[in-house]
Structure formats: structure tokens, C-alpha cells
Write an enzyme that holds these catalytic residues in place. Sequence first.
Site, PDB file in Angstrom:
ATOM      1  N   GLU A 276       8.075  39.237 -12.423  1.00  0.00           N
ATOM      2  CA  GLU A 276       9.298  38.719 -11.810  1.00  0.00           C
ATOM      3  C   GLU A 276      10.397  39.741 -12.050  1.00  0.00           C
ATOM      4  O   GLU A 276      10.706  40.051 -13.207  1.00  0.00           O
ATOM      5  CB  GLU A 276       9.698  37.357 -12.394  1.00  0.00           C
ATOM      6  CG  GLU A 276       8.703  36.265 -12.022  1.00  0.00           C
ATOM      7  CD  GLU A 276       9.215  34.840 -12.268  1.00  0.00           C
ATOM      8  OE1 GLU A 276       8.866  33.938 -11.495  1.00  0.00           O
ATOM      9  OE2 GLU A 276       9.968  34.640 -13.237  1.00  0.00           O
TER      10      GLU A 276
ATOM     11  N   ARG B 189       6.017  23.136  -2.438  1.00  0.00           N
ATOM     12  CA  ARG B 189       6.447  21.751  -2.249  1.00  0.00           C
ATOM     13  C   ARG B 189       6.524  21.446  -0.752  1.00  0.00           C
ATOM     14  O   ARG B 189       5.518  21.148  -0.133  1.00  0.00           O
ATOM     15  CB  ARG B 189       7.768  21.497  -2.991  1.00  0.00           C
ATOM     16  CG  ARG B 189       7.551  21.304  -4.491  1.00  0.00           C
ATOM     17  CD  ARG B 189       8.847  20.973  -5.214  1.00  0.00           C
ATOM     18  NE  ARG B 189       9.808  22.069  -5.151  1.00  0.00           N
ATOM     19  CZ  ARG B 189       9.922  23.032  -6.061  1.00  0.00           C
ATOM     20  NH1 ARG B 189       9.152  23.018  -7.128  1.00  0.00           N
ATOM     21  NH2 ARG B 189      10.800  23.993  -5.934  1.00  0.00           N
TER      22      ARG B 189
ATOM     23  N   HIS C 187      14.597  33.159  -3.666  1.00  0.00           N
ATOM     24  CA  HIS C 187      13.387  32.959  -4.468  1.00  0.00           C
ATOM     25  C   HIS C 187      13.054  31.469  -4.589  1.00  0.00           C
ATOM     26  O   HIS C 187      11.899  31.061  -4.382  1.00  0.00           O
ATOM     27  CB  HIS C 187      13.569  33.574  -5.863  1.00  0.00           C
ATOM     28  CG  HIS C 187      12.467  33.246  -6.823  1.00  0.00           C
ATOM     29  ND1 HIS C 187      11.186  33.760  -6.698  1.00  0.00           N
ATOM     30  CD2 HIS C 187      12.439  32.445  -7.934  1.00  0.00           C
ATOM     31  CE1 HIS C 187      10.424  33.290  -7.682  1.00  0.00           C
ATOM     32  NE2 HIS C 187      11.161  32.501  -8.439  1.00  0.00           N
TER      33      HIS C 187
END
Lengths: 429, 429
Positions: free
Chosen positions: A205, A148, A139
Site C-alpha cells: 500500500e 461490497r 482508494h
Amino acid sequence: MSSIDKNLTSFVEVANDSDFSIHNLPYGIFSETTGGKRRAGIAIGDQVLDLSVLEDAGLLKLSGGPYFDKPTLNSFIESGRDNWTTARNTVQKLLSADNDTLRDNDGLRRKALFNQSDVTLHLPLHVPGYTDFYSSKEHATNVGTMFRDPNNALLPNWTELPVGYNGRASTVIVSGHDVVRPSGQLKPNPDERPIFSACKRLDFELETAFVVGKPNHIGQPISIDDAWEHIFGMVLLNDWSARDIQKWEYVPLGPFNAKTFASSISPWIVTLDALEPFKTSVPVQDPQPLAYLCEDKTDNTYDINLSVELMTEKSDQATVVCETNFKYMYWSMAQQLTHHTITGCAVQVGDLMGSGTISGPTPESYGSMLEIAWNATKPVTLKDGETRTFIEDGDTVIMKGYSEKDGIRVGFGEVRGKVLPALNFNFTN
Amino acid sequence: MSSIDKNLTSFVEVANDSDFSIHNLPYGIFSETTGGKRRAGIAIGDQVLDLSVLEDAGLLKLSGGPYFDKPTLNSFIESGRDNWTTARNTVQKLLSADNDTLRDNDGLRRKALFNQSDVTLHLPLHVPGYTDFYSSKEHATNVGTMFRDPNNALLPNWTELPVGYNGRASTVIVSGHDVVRPSGQLKPNPDERPIFSACKRLDFELETAFVVGKPNHIGQPISIDDAWEHIFGMVLLNDWSARDIQKWEYVPLGPFNAKTFASSISPWIVTLDALEPFKTSVPVQDPQPLAYLCEDKTDNTYDINLSVELMTEKSDQATVVCETNFKYMYWSMAQQLTHHTITGCAVQVGDLMGSGTISGPTPESYGSMLEIAWNATKPVTLKDGETRTFIEDGDTVIMKGYSEKDGIRVGFGEVRGKVLPALNFNFTN
């Protein structure tokens, strides 16, 4: 820890695919009517066994009790491991097919056993603190890749410590409660100011959480050797997330409004004693953690099958969108708890410690819509023909979990939540 | 809100520089001996007035009471604003110089008044949730300048929303409790793996916190127009911080171990009613906040003088290392609370909401050692000749705060904490 007698059966009928075999015996809080008196029960098959009735009848004697004629399990859990063991052994015996105490006492059975479908299940705990970890390497890598740098997806601290943050305990809710789509600040256009809007990227989640069963004192860390003794059991957790709010707000102090509106847990707490037969090892940890996080045991996690189903308002047919396993988690629960307290933080009985999103190695095993639909670039087609990149109004998210081995099944049931439309506000920007 | 009678005095002697004038009347929890019975009191001069005695004597009648023969103030606060007003007005009258009820009843006075120096003050609240904001523009700019980019010190979201994060409520402690220097993961050398070590950069953060007095329901945000009605009062807060642990751990989910080991508050809760005469405005907010954060009043903060003193074990003489003011804070408490709940988060009575470090515009007004000694480049020389860049073992940190206007003084007393050496661990890496 309990030894397993595979031949043990209950006089209460338990279907082969039931999560609630006599080997499980998870704890919950129920009432006969929605607003009725809350007390503790144990799930067996499709029934609930009222523990307060057993206590009242003198069949369940615990040191310092009674504990079960109460609206939460905290005082029972706080009473300690000896009582956990006595309660489990006593109830297992009372429910076994060859024990006549409860089996042949019609009056007591009528008072003590209820259909699960007839009762209301409540939040089983007062939750003093809620912490969420981030312990799935898959994850963290997926999120790092999307937001990123794919070449440095994992931040340097990730393999050195179980990254975590404080969540909001006041909005931990139990399965079955609807969730209102949150509104807040989004920044859809990088060149313009943020706007006030309903969340457009609402996500689930898939997580588990462990329940702290034994506190520590402020300034006195829990050592890795002691950590398991501080854990009572586990639940399923849907850590609802507003991805667009999160993206704008989370620097530099972490997620806040994007996560504080709701965290849903399953109503039944499965004890570590029940999970004992399903022990396995966490993945190889490279580099070897610093000494304070080094466990000298290798059976430090559990093989728990986990899934997420999505159901729209168009149909009552749910689509499985994720199948994964708790054993993929890189950091163990003991490592999480030890790290949590290493600087002296105090944990309390009833604290929930979320695992972080549990993603496995393949796209089928990703634990959030963000990953499943890969940042909205790969929409998922559901059985009813609908497509989804995130969660829409009216959708229901259902998470399930169970362990199975040698014909013995120990499951969590489910955590379920339906998304309601956002509130109407009187302002537009 | 209370009107101010400047001529109001108490028959209890109150020094001119006392924080606890008859205009203040802050609430706390005390006991006569360390382990003795805890009940509620109000500070007046150097005395504590036992509110449970007043209730017992029939002199303080509140709807739904009694409330004060209890170990926390939560149930009184939860009972609502009408009771807050009645309690304040009743006690102010009973303590006034021209009221003979208490003044001339020697027996009752002996039962109800104690020297503050003779009693133990306790945590005044059960704190269900603790949130820390980051609302000083000067502080955020200083930190951004040191650790990110001096030319883009403030992140883009900072002027759009009151950045905040969930703290750890279980380690909120009251003034006077020692703080053990935390140990954890540091990364002193960027090219090497982290080490396990005692924190080498232990810091204070000068903050205030407000106490939530009225809850909201999950999914139902508190509007900016209603927010002030949800706030009971304020305390001083030292949000102890381990800078080296924080630097390594905080990406991407925010501070965790670096902040969870202790957060110290002052024992007396000063009500917003008492602070009313000292209202002023927050700085100009540019850009104008989104509508949900726009207040239509300008007197939306308080002029509160704040200071930090540092005292080493070498001397009992403290050195003032910071003088600042609460009025420098960019975001108001109402804006913080509204933002906190905008996505539907529930707040609870007794929740503490930290302001964030309160730094002013000049180096003398910076609210942390990190800023005062500018990342350890400008050591501070203390009166006893010691120099400091961060907090050393044996140091005591003392924070004080008061408002003063037209001869009326309303103060917070102090929050004080001494740092003890780190624990010895059995491992070295």
C-alpha cells in the site's frame, strides 16, 4: 516557517534530480558500519552530514542539547519547534556555498560528511504508536466497489470522519529490510473451512505517514487550530498487506494479522518546514465537516509526487506501476490528528500516522496491486515480461516521493523492500 | 512451576479474605508519596514489600540485577524465567512465618514494609503494545444478537481464530485514575447527519489481560507449544467503551475513537506461577482449531472469579452488577498469543493482551452494561435506588478478581475508575 531563497546552493555537490537539496535537509539515523554507533544525520546530495559532529564542534547549539549522538531522533523532536527551527537554519547556513565554516575546514568535513552509499541507515525513530488512516476517497471507493457494493462503495461515515485504526508499532521497519511472506488463515473456498497457508495475495500500500512532534495529555484533545504544531515531518510508508488473510479475519474488528507483519518506512524524515513551498489544498469536502474538523486555512496539504516501482528477480530493471500524488487525499493530516485525539486519546512524540493508501483518479494512479490489477482480473505486464496480479517471492517494491516547484526539489528518497519466501511450518492444515 | 504448601503462612498478617496471601506475591510499582520515587514491590496482606530494599540488603540476588529500584517492571520481566522463579522463591521464603531473616530484623522490616493504604500505586509497566481480543463466545453472541442477526450472531471466523485488534497503548492507565467522558461523533438519527456530542452510552468491559514476558523476533511466530513460556502474568482490565461512537465509526476498520480514550488496569501483576493451582480447561472447541492453534494440554486456562461493582455519587455502597469467571473464555491465552504472531508480528516485553469482555452464560454474568441492560432495554436498579443502562457522570466502576481453592486464595485486588463529566467545547455541531 522558512522562507525560500531560490539561489541558495550548497558547497556539497547536489545533482539537479537529487531529492536532498539544501532546501530539504531531512533527518535520519545512520552508522558507518552495520552494527556501528548510531547517530543523527542530515542528507545533502549523496552525502550524510553527521549532526553529532557539528554539536561536538560547538557549531550546532540547541536548547537542552546535545541531541544527536543518540540512536533515535525522539529526544531532538521532543525538544520542540524552536530547536527544529534553529537546527534547520544553522545546518542550512553551514552547508551553503558562501559559508566557509565547514566548507574550508578539511578536517571537520572529513569527520562530518559521509557517502550515503557507505553508511547504514536505521529506523530514525522509536515509534511508540502507529495508526493507519484510510483517507483516499478513490482508494476507499475502489475497495468498496470490489468487495461490497459498487452503488454504495463508500460507507456513510467515510465523508464525515477520517476513518482510521490502530496498527502495530513493533513491526515498523526501515527501508531495505526484507519482508518474509506471511502465513496464516485463508478461506479460499467459501463452502469449506479455512486453511493454514502462505499468503497468496501479498500486496503493498503506497502511503505517507506523518511523525508526531508534540504530545498531548490523555483526555485533552488537540484542536484543529493547534494540530499542525504537533506535526514534525513526513516519511514514505509501505503498509504491506495480506489481502486473503485480511478478507477472512477483518470482520467485525478490523485488519489484524493481515497488516501486523511489517510496515516499511523511508529512512529520511522530511520536515513540514521543508515542504512549506509545496503547500496546496485538499479536495473540496462535501459535506462540510463538523466544526471540530473544520480548518480555516485552505493550504492544508502538500503537492508530493509519488510512485511505486516493481522489480522481479529476473532483471534489475524496475517497472513503474503507479504514479500518484499526496494532494489527492481527502482528509488533511491536521484533520486526522484532531480526530485521533477528539475522544481524549494521547499521542506521543515519534508516533506514526499513516495516510492510508494513496490512490488517484485514474488506474495509473492506484496505490495498491489490489486496485492496479483490479482484484486479480487485470494482470500487469512488467518490463522483463513477467506479469503480476499481486507480489511474488523475490519481488522488490520501491516507493519514491518528491515535491518540485520553481527549480526547487525536496524529496523523500525511497522505501524499498524485498519479499522472501514464506517460512516452512511443520503442519499442513 | 511452584508447588503448593498449604501450611505456608507469613509473619505478615494476612486476612482470610485477602487477595494477597503468601501464595500470590504479585508485582507492582509504588511510591511513598504521589510524586515520590517509584520502585517495585510485592503485595502481602495489606502491606507492600519493597523489593529494592531487599536487593539493596543483599537478600534478593538476581542474575544481571539489580532490577527493582526502577519505575517499571520491564527490565525484571525481560531478564527471564529463571529470575522470575528465583525472585518468587526468595520472597516467599523471606516472608514465611518460620524464617527469621526479615521477621526478626526490626530495622529492615521498617524500611521494607509499607501499608498499602499509605502508598501510591503506579502503572507497573511500560506498555509498548496493547492488543484486545474478543474471546468470549457469550459476549460475541450477545453483541451479534443485538446488532446484527440473532440467527447468525457469531460471524463465521469467530470459531476458527481468536479475533482481535490493535488497541492504543498510550492510554493504558492504572486503577484509581479518573476517566473523562469522551466526546466525538455520534449518529443518533439514522436519517440525519452525525453530531458532535458527549458520549451518551459510556460502558465498561470486564476483561483480564496477560503481560508478555518474552519477546519474539519479527517474522518468527511463537508456536503454540512455546506460547506459555512467553507469558509473565495477568491483570484486570476495564476496557472503557463509548458504544454510540463505536457504532458509527467502526465499519470497516474496527473500533478506534470509541476505545482509545482509556483502558484501566489493576496495579498488581499476578504471575502465572501464582495461578498454577487454579488451572482448568477452556470450553470444548468445536470445530477443532487448525493445527497451529491446537494445544496438546487441557489445563490451559484458569478458574478466576470476576465481578463488577457500580457505585454512584449518591452513596458509598457499591452494587454488584456482574459475577462471572475467566474460565468461560473460549480461546486460551496461548492460542491468542500464537495467533497474534502467526504472520510474523513481533511482541515485546510489557505488551498487554486483553481477553475481550468476559461474559458468562447467564445475564448475571454479562461483562458489560450493553449486555447487562440489554442495549438499554433492561435498566439495572442499584442499591441506592438509582437505575442505570450505561455509566453516568460520577459513577465509579470497580472490577475484582480472585482464585480460591482448598483454602488458598490468590487475587488481583481491583481496578477502579470514576467517570468525570465531558469537557466543554466551543462548538455545538
